[in-house]
Scaffold this motif. Structure first.
Motif, PDB file in Angstrom:
ATOM      1  N   ASN A 118       0.912  -1.718   0.000  1.00 42.93           N
ATOM      2  CA  ASN A 118      -0.072  -0.071  -0.650  1.00 42.93           C
ATOM      3  C   ASN A 118       1.506   1.161  -0.065  1.00 42.93           C
ATOM      4  O   ASN A 118      -0.080   2.409  -0.526  1.00 42.93           O
ATOM      5  CB  ASN A 118      -0.945  -0.024   0.835  1.00 42.93           C
ATOM      6  CG  ASN A 118      -2.027  -1.234   1.050  1.00 42.93           C
ATOM      7  OD1 ASN A 118      -2.450  -1.461  -0.009  1.00 42.93           O
ATOM      8  ND2 ASN A 118      -2.023  -1.742   2.328  1.00 42.93           N
ATOM      9  N   LYS A 121       2.364   1.646  -3.771  1.00 44.06           N
ATOM     10  CA  LYS A 121       0.928   2.422  -4.395  1.00 44.06           C
ATOM     11  C   LYS A 121       0.734   3.419  -4.503  1.00 44.06           C
ATOM     12  O   LYS A 121       0.773   4.346  -5.404  1.00 44.06           O
ATOM     13  CB  LYS A 121      -0.715   1.219  -3.900  1.00 44.06           C
ATOM     14  CG  LYS A 121      -1.615   1.342  -4.980  1.00 44.06           C
ATOM     15  CD  LYS A 121      -2.732   0.684  -4.272  1.00 44.06           C
ATOM     16  CE  LYS A 121      -2.362  -0.224  -4.139  1.00 44.06           C
ATOM     17  NZ  LYS A 121      -3.980  -0.679  -3.482  1.00 44.06           N
ATOM     18  N   SER A 122       0.886   4.117  -2.784  1.00 44.81           N
ATOM     19  CA  SER A 122       0.480   5.828  -2.512  1.00 44.81           C
ATOM     20  C   SER A 122       1.707   6.631  -3.305  1.00 44.81           C
ATOM     21  O   SER A 122       1.302   7.326  -3.485  1.00 44.81           O
ATOM     22  CB  SER A 122       0.062   5.466  -0.742  1.00 44.81           C
ATOM     23  OG  SER A 122       0.700   7.306  -1.040  1.00 44.81           O
ATOM     24  N   LEU A 124       3.265   6.181  -5.501  1.00 43.53           N
ATOM     25  CA  LEU A 124       2.926   5.421  -7.148  1.00 43.53           C
ATOM     26  C   LEU A 124       1.816   6.665  -8.046  1.00 43.53           C
ATOM     27  O   LEU A 124       2.081   7.391  -8.738  1.00 43.53           O
ATOM     28  CB  LEU A 124       3.300   4.419  -8.107  1.00 43.53           C
ATOM     29  CG  LEU A 124       4.134   3.279  -7.472  1.00 43.53           C
ATOM     30  CD1 LEU A 124       3.622   1.738  -7.929  1.00 43.53           C
ATOM     31  CD2 LEU A 124       5.425   4.555  -8.883  1.00 43.53           C
ATOM     32  N   ILE A 125       0.493   6.444  -7.154  1.00 44.42           N
ATOM     33  CA  ILE A 125      -0.268   7.215  -7.386  1.00 44.42           C
ATOM     34  C   ILE A 125       0.315   8.686  -6.673  1.00 44.42           C
ATOM     35  O   ILE A 125       0.007   9.465  -8.393  1.00 44.42           O
ATOM     36  CB  ILE A 125      -1.279   7.102  -6.334  1.00 44.42           C
ATOM     37  CG1 ILE A 125      -2.039   5.747  -6.379  1.00 44.42           C
ATOM     38  CG2 ILE A 125      -2.280   8.020  -6.496  1.00 44.42           C
ATOM     39  CD1 ILE A 125      -3.111   5.188  -5.870  1.00 44.42           C
ATOM     40  N   ASN A 126       1.089   9.373  -6.191  1.00 43.02           N
ATOM     41  CA  ASN A 126       1.873  10.567  -5.617  1.00 43.02           C
ATOM     42  C   ASN A 126       2.653  11.138  -6.365  1.00 43.02           C
ATOM     43  O   ASN A 126       1.844  12.242  -7.215  1.00 43.02           O
ATOM     44  CB  ASN A 126       2.069  10.961  -4.361  1.00 43.02           C
ATOM     45  CG  ASN A 126       1.106  11.071  -2.728  1.00 43.02           C
ATOM     46  OD1 ASN A 126      -0.041  11.250  -3.449  1.00 43.02           O
ATOM     47  ND2 ASN A 126       1.503  10.544  -1.987  1.00 43.02           N
ATOM     48  N   ALA A 128       2.495   9.909  -9.879  1.00 40.83           N
ATOM     49  CA  ALA A 128       1.196   9.990 -11.354  1.00 40.83           C
ATOM     50  C   ALA A 128       0.721  11.119 -10.976  1.00 40.83           C
ATOM     51  O   ALA A 128       0.497  11.830 -12.423  1.00 40.83           O
ATOM     52  CB  ALA A 128       0.531   8.780 -11.259  1.00 40.83           C
ATOM     53  N   LEU A 129      -0.071  11.899  -9.997  1.00 41.40           N
ATOM     54  CA  LEU A 129      -0.421  12.843  -9.041  1.00 41.40           C
ATOM     55  C   LEU A 129       0.446  14.294  -9.500  1.00 41.40           C
ATOM     56  O   LEU A 129       0.011  15.091 -10.524  1.00 41.40           O
ATOM     57  CB  LEU A 129      -0.751  13.399  -8.448  1.00 41.40           C
ATOM     58  CG  LEU A 129      -2.373  11.691  -8.082  1.00 41.40           C
ATOM     59  CD1 LEU A 129      -2.850  11.840  -6.277  1.00 41.40           C
ATOM     60  CD2 LEU A 129      -3.874  12.573  -8.666  1.00 41.40           C
ATOM     61  N   SER A 132       0.871  14.267 -13.585  1.00 47.10           N
ATOM     62  CA  SER A 132      -0.539  15.243 -13.896  1.00 47.10           C
ATOM     63  C   SER A 132      -1.273  16.686 -13.158  1.00 47.10           C
ATOM     64  O   SER A 132      -1.651  17.238 -14.353  1.00 47.10           O
ATOM     65  CB  SER A 132      -2.139  14.162 -14.113  1.00 47.10           C
ATOM     66  OG  SER A 132      -2.182  14.434 -12.259  1.00 47.10           O
ATOM     67  N   SER A 140      -2.401  11.604  -1.449  1.00 46.26           N
ATOM     68  CA  SER A 140      -3.207  10.353  -1.649  1.00 46.26           C
ATOM     69  C   SER A 140      -3.955   9.844  -0.752  1.00 46.26           C
ATOM     70  O   SER A 140      -3.974  10.283   0.798  1.00 46.26           O
ATOM     71  CB  SER A 140      -2.178   9.254  -2.659  1.00 46.26           C
ATOM     72  OG  SER A 140      -3.638   8.081  -2.283  1.00 46.26           O
ATOM     73  N   VAL A 142      -4.991   6.873   0.135  1.00 47.23           N
ATOM     74  CA  VAL A 142      -4.397   5.588   0.554  1.00 47.23           C
ATOM     75  C   VAL A 142      -4.329   5.659   1.404  1.00 47.23           C
ATOM     76  O   VAL A 142      -2.889   5.363   1.624  1.00 47.23           O
ATOM     77  CB  VAL A 142      -3.533   4.905  -1.257  1.00 47.23           C
ATOM     78  CG1 VAL A 142      -4.203   3.180  -0.466  1.00 47.23           C
ATOM     79  CG2 VAL A 142      -4.795   5.164  -2.385  1.00 47.23           C
TER      80      VAL A 142
END
Length: 167
Positions: A118, A121-122, A124-126, A128-129, A132, A140, A142
Motif C-alpha cells: 500500500n 501504491k500510494s 506511485l499514485i502521488n 502520477a498525480l 498530471s 493520496s 490511500v
C-alpha cells in the motif's frame, strides 16, 4: 547494584508494555530518584551532574517523537531512567540500538500486514498525480490506518544490546 536495578526495570517494563502497552510510573520514577540519590551520595556534585546529563539525554532523544505522537510518555520516562542510572554515553548507545531494532520491527510489521504494498501504491499514485497536475503534489487518500507496536520492546532490547556490546 545499578545493573540489578537496570535489568529489573527493563524486564518489568518489557512485561507491562507487552501486556498492557504501558510503562508504569511506579517503575520509572523511583528508578530516576534512586539514580540521582545513588550517584549524588556516591560521587557528590559530579554524580549529580552525571545523572542529570544522562536523564536529560534520555528525555532529549525521545521528546520529539513523543511530541509528534509516535511514542508514549512511558517510553520517554524509561529512556530518562536509563540515562539517569547509567549516564549519557550509555543511554545514547542504547538509543542507537533501540532505533535500529525499532526500525527492524517496524519493517517486519509493515511487511506482515501488507502495508508495504500500500505504501508503494500510494507513492506511485502521488508521483502520477504530481506529473498530471504539472508540479502540484496532491496527497493520496490511500491509507489503511495507523500501524503501531509497543516501543518499549525496542528500548529494552536496545538497552540489553548496549549492556552486552557497549558502544
Amino acid at each position: 547494584m545499578l545493573l540489578i536495578v537496570l535489568v529489573t526495570i527493563l524486564i518489568v517494563s518489557l512485561y507491562t508494555d507487552i501486556k498492557s502497552r504501558r510503562i508504569l510510573n511506579i517503575i520509572t520514577l523511583p528508578t530516576i530518584i534512586i539514580a540521582f540519590v545513588f550517584h549524588t551520595y556516591t560521587f557528590g556534585l559530579s554524580g549529580l551532574v552525571f545523572s542529570s546529563k544522562g536523564f536529560l539525554t534520555g528525555v532529549g532523544l525521545l521528546i520529539i517523537p513523543f511530541i509528534l505522537g509516535g511514542l508514549g510518555a512511558g517510553d520517554v520516562k524509561l529512556m530518562a531512567a536509563i540515562g539517569a542510572l547509567m549516564g549519557t554515553s550509555f543511554v545514547f548507545y542504547s538509543f542507537i540500538y533501540t532505533a535500529i531494532i525499532g526500525g527492524m520491527i517496524g519493517v517486519f510489521i509493515i511487511l506482515k500486514t501488507k502495508g508495504f504494498r500500500n505504501s508503494i501504491k500510494s507513492l506511485l499514485i502521488n508521483i502520477a498525480l504530481f506529473r498530471s497536475n504539472q508540479g502540484s503534489l496532491s496527497i493520496s487518500k490511500v491509507s489503511e490506518g495507523k500501524i503501531s507496536f509497543p516501543y518499549g520492546i525496542a528500548i529494552v532490547l536496545g538497552t540489553f544490546c548496549s549492556l552486552i556490546w557497549g558502544g
